[in-house]
Design an enzyme around this catalytic site. Structure first.
Site, mmCIF file in Angstrom:
data_model
loop_
_atom_site.group_PDB
_atom_site.id
_atom_site.type_symbol
_atom_site.label_atom_id
_atom_site.label_comp_id
_atom_site.label_asym_id
_atom_site.label_seq_id
_atom_site.Cartn_x
_atom_site.Cartn_y
_atom_site.Cartn_z
ATOM 1 N N PRO A 106 0.787 -1.229 0.000
ATOM 2 C CG PRO A 106 -0.871 -1.535 1.607
ATOM 3 C CD PRO A 106 0.387 -2.144 1.062
ATOM 4 C CG ASN A 107 -0.493 4.316 1.098
ATOM 5 O OD1 ASN A 107 -1.394 4.864 0.459
ATOM 6 N ND2 ASN A 107 -0.696 3.760 2.273
ATOM 7 N NE ARG A 141 3.743 6.788 1.921
ATOM 8 C CZ ARG A 141 3.933 5.535 2.323
ATOM 9 N NH1 ARG A 141 4.451 4.658 1.504
ATOM 10 N NH2 ARG A 141 3.588 5.175 3.532
ATOM 11 C CE1 TYR A 183 8.619 5.417 3.515
ATOM 12 C CE2 TYR A 183 6.986 7.176 3.394
ATOM 13 C CZ TYR A 183 7.452 6.017 3.970
ATOM 14 O OH TYR A 183 6.759 5.451 5.020
ATOM 15 C CG ASN A 194 8.405 -1.640 0.988
ATOM 16 O OD1 ASN A 194 7.746 -1.743 2.028
ATOM 17 N ND2 ASN A 194 9.020 -0.523 0.629
ATOM 18 C CB ALA A 252 1.091 0.465 6.590
ATOM 19 C CG HIS A 279 4.561 -1.781 10.581
ATOM 20 N ND1 HIS A 279 5.882 -2.130 10.749
ATOM 21 C CD2 HIS A 279 4.556 -0.770 9.652
ATOM 22 C CE1 HIS A 279 6.635 -1.350 9.978
ATOM 23 N NE2 HIS A 279 5.859 -0.521 9.297
ATOM 24 C CG ASP A 309 -0.415 -17.039 8.842
ATOM 25 O OD1 ASP A 309 0.587 -17.100 9.578
ATOM 26 O OD2 ASP A 309 -1.585 -17.006 9.281
ATOM 27 C CD GLU A 312 10.467 -6.977 6.894
ATOM 28 O OE1 GLU A 312 10.800 -8.055 7.452
ATOM 29 O OE2 GLU A 312 9.975 -6.016 7.509
ATOM 30 C CG HIS A 316 10.695 -1.802 5.547
ATOM 31 N ND1 HIS A 316 9.364 -1.807 5.241
ATOM 32 C CD2 HIS A 316 10.936 -2.933 6.246
ATOM 33 C CE1 HIS A 316 8.809 -2.899 5.741
ATOM 34 N NE2 HIS A 316 9.743 -3.604 6.353
ATOM 35 C CG LEU A 317 11.782 2.704 -0.171
ATOM 36 C CD1 LEU A 317 10.524 3.391 -0.666
ATOM 37 C CD2 LEU A 317 12.906 2.823 -1.183
ATOM 38 C CB SER A 318 11.905 4.930 5.887
ATOM 39 O OG SER A 318 10.903 4.031 6.342
ATOM 40 N NE ARG A 371 9.167 6.629 9.151
ATOM 41 C CZ ARG A 371 8.282 6.361 8.182
ATOM 42 N NH1 ARG A 371 8.503 5.352 7.353
ATOM 43 N NH2 ARG A 371 7.219 7.104 8.045
ATOM 44 N NE ARG A 380 6.014 4.869 10.256
ATOM 45 C CZ ARG A 380 4.968 4.922 9.423
ATOM 46 N NH1 ARG A 380 4.722 3.901 8.624
ATOM 47 N NH2 ARG A 380 4.193 5.988 9.384
HETATM 48 C C1 DQA Z 1 7.871 1.435 4.384
HETATM 49 C C2 DQA Z 1 7.812 1.665 5.892
HETATM 50 C C3 DQA Z 1 6.409 1.437 6.419
HETATM 51 O O1 DQA Z 1 6.376 1.673 7.831
HETATM 52 C C4 DQA Z 1 5.436 2.361 5.750
HETATM 53 O O2 DQA Z 1 4.115 2.109 6.202
HETATM 54 C C5 DQA Z 1 5.518 2.306 4.277
HETATM 55 C C6 DQA Z 1 6.833 2.265 3.647
HETATM 56 C C7 DQA Z 1 9.249 1.797 3.796
HETATM 57 O O3 DQA Z 1 9.529 1.386 2.687
HETATM 58 O O4 DQA Z 1 10.025 2.509 4.440
HETATM 59 O O5 DQA Z 1 4.509 2.361 3.574
HETATM 60 O O6 DQA Z 1 7.642 0.056 4.123
#
Ligand code: DQA
Length: 145
Positions: free
Chosen positions: A5-6, A13, A18, A74, A77, A80, A87, A98, A100-102, A107, A111
């Site tokens: 998502p997102n 964003r 990011y 990735n 959200a 979390h 599963d 896994e 994550h950009l950030s 944070r 998270r």
């Molecule tokens: C994220 C970190 C997540 O906490 C956040 O909800 C995202 C992006 C990252 O790539 O840093 O949507 O996965």
């Protein structure tokens, strides 16, 4: 390479968190890296948890058939919150990295926990698009040190 998502909003964003690269930019970088390594890359994004579950299960079938090496995930959200994604990774038996950009650990406390990390082959956080590239590299049959 599965994005949740997102992540379609990358570029506009929260650029302070990011960066300014779009998801298409990230895809280009990963595609170049994969090509260099002789790997194929299927790059996808969805805002829907169930679609990610379906894709992970598809990847599992590909792994079993010998034509998929694994998943770079990735989950945004959902990382979390989603027992269903965890599963899926376990049930579909997919080697999963896994990403994550950030740096999620620097944070908000919500998270800091990932349902995915304990079942992931590896985790890359906080390196921006480079983290995606490193995750791709981790699937290369032979790696240079
Ligand atoms: C994220 C970190 C997540 O906490 C956040 O909800 C995202 C992006 C990252 O790539 O840093 O949507 O996965």
């Amino acid at each position: 390479m599965l994005n949740g998502p997102n992540l379609n909003l990358l570029g506009t964003r929260e650029p302070a968190v990011y960066g300014h690269d779009t998801l298409a930019d990230v895809e280009d970088r990963c595609r170049r890296t994969a090509t260099t390594l002789g790997l194929g890359l299927d790059f996808r994004q969805t805002n829907h948890e169930g679609v990610l579950v379906d894709w992970i299960q598809q990847a599992g079938a590909g792994v079993a058939a010998g034509d998929v090496l694994g998943v770079v995930l990735n989950a945004g959200a959902l990382t979390h919150t989603s027992v269903a994604l965890r599963d899926a990774v376990v049930g579909a038996v997919v080697p999963t990295v896994e990403v994550h950009l950030s740096n999620v650990h620097a944070r908000e406390p919500f998270r800091h926990h990932s349902y995915l990390s304990p079942v992931a082959r590896g985790v890359v956080v906080g390196l921006g698009p480079l983290g995606y590239e490193l995750a791709v590299r981790s699937f290369a049959p032979t790696q240079e040190s």
